[in-house]
Motif scaffolding. Structure first.
Motif, short mmCIF file in Angstrom:
data_model
loop_
_atom_site.label_atom_id
_atom_site.label_comp_id
_atom_site.label_asym_id
_atom_site.label_seq_id
_atom_site.Cartn_x
_atom_site.Cartn_y
_atom_site.Cartn_z
N SER A 301 0.84 -1.20 0.00
CA SER A 301 0.00 0.00 0.00
C SER A 301 0.87 1.25 0.00
O SER A 301 2.08 1.19 0.22
CB SER A 301 -0.89 0.02 1.24
N THR A 302 0.26 2.39 -0.21
CA THR A 302 0.96 3.67 -0.08
C THR A 302 1.07 4.02 1.41
O THR A 302 0.33 3.47 2.24
CB THR A 302 0.20 4.80 -0.79
N PRO A 303 1.95 4.96 1.77
CA PRO A 303 2.02 5.39 3.17
C PRO A 303 0.69 5.95 3.67
O PRO A 303 0.31 5.70 4.83
CB PRO A 303 3.11 6.47 3.15
N GLU A 304 -0.01 6.68 2.82
CA GLU A 304 -1.29 7.26 3.22
C GLU A 304 -2.32 6.17 3.48
O GLU A 304 -3.09 6.22 4.46
CB GLU A 304 -1.80 8.21 2.12
N GLU A 305 -2.34 5.16 2.62
CA GLU A 305 -3.26 4.04 2.81
C GLU A 305 -2.91 3.26 4.07
O GLU A 305 -3.80 2.82 4.80
CB GLU A 305 -3.21 3.11 1.59
N ALA A 306 -1.61 3.11 4.34
CA ALA A 306 -1.17 2.39 5.53
C ALA A 306 -1.62 3.10 6.81
O ALA A 306 -2.09 2.47 7.75
CB ALA A 306 0.36 2.23 5.52
N ALA A 307 -1.46 4.42 6.84
CA ALA A 307 -1.86 5.21 8.01
C ALA A 307 -3.37 5.08 8.27
O ALA A 307 -3.81 4.90 9.41
CB ALA A 307 -1.48 6.67 7.82
N LYS A 308 -4.14 5.16 7.21
CA LYS A 308 -5.60 5.02 7.32
C LYS A 308 -5.98 3.62 7.79
O LYS A 308 -6.86 3.44 8.63
CB LYS A 308 -6.25 5.33 5.97
N TYR A 309 -5.29 2.61 7.27
CA TYR A 309 -5.57 1.21 7.62
C TYR A 309 -5.23 0.95 9.09
O TYR A 309 -5.97 0.26 9.80
CB TYR A 309 -4.77 0.29 6.72
N PHE A 310 -4.12 1.48 9.57
CA PHE A 310 -3.74 1.32 10.97
C PHE A 310 -4.85 1.84 11.88
O PHE A 310 -5.22 1.20 12.87
CB PHE A 310 -2.43 2.07 11.26
N ARG A 311 -5.38 3.02 11.56
CA ARG A 311 -6.43 3.61 12.40
C ARG A 311 -7.71 2.79 12.37
O ARG A 311 -8.33 2.53 13.41
CB ARG A 311 -6.71 5.05 11.95
N SER A 312 -8.11 2.34 11.18
CA SER A 312 -9.36 1.57 11.07
C SER A 312 -9.24 0.21 11.76
O SER A 312 -10.17 -0.25 12.41
CB SER A 312 -9.75 1.39 9.60
N GLU A 313 -8.07 -0.44 11.62
CA GLU A 313 -7.86 -1.73 12.28
C GLU A 313 -7.80 -1.58 13.79
O GLU A 313 -8.32 -2.41 14.53
CB GLU A 313 -6.56 -2.36 11.78
N ALA A 314 -7.18 -0.49 14.27
CA ALA A 314 -7.13 -0.24 15.72
C ALA A 314 -8.53 -0.09 16.28
O ALA A 314 -8.86 -0.64 17.35
CB ALA A 314 -6.30 1.01 16.01
N ASP A 315 -9.39 0.62 15.57
CA ASP A 315 -10.78 0.82 16.02
C ASP A 315 -11.54 -0.50 16.00
O ASP A 315 -12.31 -0.80 16.93
CB ASP A 315 -11.49 1.84 15.12
N ARG A 316 -11.34 -1.27 14.95
CA ARG A 316 -12.07 -2.54 14.82
C ARG A 316 -11.71 -3.50 15.95
O ARG A 316 -12.58 -4.10 16.58
CB ARG A 316 -11.76 -3.19 13.46
N TYR A 317 -10.41 -3.64 16.22
CA TYR A 317 -9.98 -4.57 17.27
C TYR A 317 -10.32 -4.05 18.66
O TYR A 317 -10.56 -4.85 19.57
CB TYR A 317 -8.49 -4.86 17.13
N ALA A 318 -10.37 -2.75 18.83
CA ALA A 318 -10.74 -2.19 20.13
C ALA A 318 -12.16 -2.62 20.51
O ALA A 318 -12.43 -2.98 21.66
CB ALA A 318 -10.64 -0.67 20.10
N ARG A 319 -13.03 -2.59 19.52
CA ARG A 319 -14.41 -3.03 19.78
C ARG A 319 -14.46 -4.52 20.11
O ARG A 319 -15.20 -4.94 21.02
CB ARG A 319 -15.29 -2.73 18.55
N LEU A 320 -13.69 -5.31 19.40
CA LEU A 320 -13.69 -6.75 19.63
C LEU A 320 -13.07 -7.10 20.97
O LEU A 320 -13.58 -7.97 21.68
CB LEU A 320 -12.92 -7.46 18.50
N VAL A 321 -11.98 -6.42 21.34
CA VAL A 321 -11.33 -6.66 22.63
C VAL A 321 -12.29 -6.36 23.77
O VAL A 321 -12.38 -7.11 24.75
CB VAL A 321 -10.05 -5.80 22.76
N LYS A 322 -13.02 -5.28 23.63
CA LYS A 322 -14.00 -4.90 24.66
C LYS A 322 -15.10 -5.94 24.77
O LYS A 322 -15.51 -6.33 25.86
CB LYS A 322 -14.59 -3.53 24.34
N LYS A 323 -15.59 -6.40 23.62
CA LYS A 323 -16.66 -7.39 23.61
C LYS A 323 -16.21 -8.72 24.19
O LYS A 323 -16.95 -9.39 24.91
CB LYS A 323 -17.16 -7.58 22.18
N ALA A 324 -14.94 -9.09 23.90
CA ALA A 324 -14.41 -10.36 24.39
C ALA A 324 -13.86 -10.25 25.81
O ALA A 324 -13.44 -11.24 26.41
CB ALA A 324 -13.32 -10.85 23.45
N ASN A 325 -13.83 -9.01 26.34
CA ASN A 325 -13.36 -8.75 27.69
C ASN A 325 -11.92 -9.24 27.90
O ASN A 325 -11.59 -9.94 28.87
CB ASN A 325 -14.28 -9.41 28.72
N VAL A 326 -11.04 -8.88 26.95
CA VAL A 326 -9.63 -9.26 27.01
C VAL A 326 -8.83 -8.12 27.63
O VAL A 326 -8.97 -6.97 27.20
CB VAL A 326 -9.06 -9.57 25.60
#
Length: 329
Positions: A301-326
């Protein structure tokens, strides 16, 4: 005494000599800088999937950079130890890191981390991904998602889910399946993928999500059975294994991605230089072929795409971690 014209000529000759020497030194310094080894830090143990990927690409990467590449494994604390070394390094492009999903998962799993996984790094490129596959041991009669879900609903609280450790992408990919399927299983964390697979083979645990390349021999021998792949498309390395999404859980989409990062504050020219070198190396025929052998797809990916992907993945996993109570200390 020297005449004024002679004196001026001699002065000019001395200045030209000094200028030439200075230019030579500058050129020598620049050449020395360009030949300085690039330290590529891997926040995981030697022999793991990302480590194998990095070592396969290292010769082509060194050629593309015009600098030798020194791979350094710094495992510990779920990848935090290695990433910390990258964060603290000079942002001149000579210290880089090759990270996975865990880099953006850790802030949600650990109660505190010594750096900001987004703000304290420079995302340069998400290079590719390795398919994850949900497998069961040979004693479980289910052959697909529908059969496995029906079995788990018929016998609630009877199944256990293996993982390579609390809060890892392997753990969260398993929790994601349970959530999407509406079933439950007792989580059994291991210290690494190796012990996890050993107990899956032995029947001590029932199911787990793992990198495809780590279990392909056992799928071929019948010691483990593939239920479905985690990505949104089938893998060319195993075209007969359907995705979990196509089997009735369309929102299930998770892969083991890997990306190159640098310290925060890298100059745009250095980011471009490093990005272009990695893109060249990872799309070279020899590296693409090596990645195919590991069931790994490459699409820098481009650097810009990578930065955007990092943020979206961080948000996605944050929701899952909270739901799984990890949560980890």
């Amino acid at each position: 005494m020297y005449s004024t014209p002679n004196l001026m000529r001699r002065t000019m000759l001395r200045l030209l000599t000094v200028a030439a020497a200075s230019a030579s030194l500058t050129s020598t310094f620049a050449m020395a800088q360009s030949g300085k080894p690039v330290r590529l830090i891997l926040p995981i143990s030697a022999g793991s999937g990302v480590d194998t990927i990095a070592r396969a690409a290292a010769p082509a990467l060194g050629k593309a950079l015009g600098q030798p590449v020194v791979i350094e494994n710094l495992p510990g604390a779920g990848g935090i130890s290695g990433a910390s070394a990258v964060v603290k390094a000079s942002p001149d492009g000579t210290t880089l890191g090759l990270v996975s999903n865990n880099h953006v998962i850790n802030p949600s799993v650990f109660k505190s981390t010594p750096f900001d996984a987004i703000k304290d790094v420079t995302p340069i490129s998400v290079l590719g991904a390795t398919p994850l596959v949900l497998v069961v041991n040979s004693k479980i009669p289910a052959k697909n998602v529908k059969e496995l879900v029906a079995l788990m609903k018929a016998k609630p609280d009877s199944f256990n889910l293996a993982s390579s450790g609390n809060g890892t992408i392997i753990h969260l990919a398993g929790e994601m399946f349970l959530s999407e399927a509406g079933v439950k299983a007792h989580h059994v964390p291991y210290k690494g993928t190796g012990p996890m697979i050993t107990d899956l083979l032995g029947g001590q645990v029932d199911l787990g999500v793992v990198a495809l390349n780590a279990v392909q021999p056992y799928l071929k021998s019948g010691q483990l059975r593939a239920i479905g792949l985690g990505g949104d498309v089938r893998s060319p390395a195993a075209p007969d294994i359907p995705t979990i999404a196509e089997q009735g859980l369309p929102r299930y989409n998770v892969e083991g991605w890997f990306a190159v990062i640098g310290p925060a504050g890298m100059k745009p020219a250095d980011v471009k230089r490093v990005h272009d070198a990695f893109a060249t190396a990872f799309t070279s025929p020899e590296v693409v072929e090596a990645m195919k052998q590991q069931a790994t797809s490459v699409k820098p990916s481009t650097p810009e795409e990578a930065a955007k992907y990092f943020r979206s993945e961080a948000d996605r996993y944050a929701r899952l971690v909270k739901k799984a109570n990890v949560s980890l200390e």
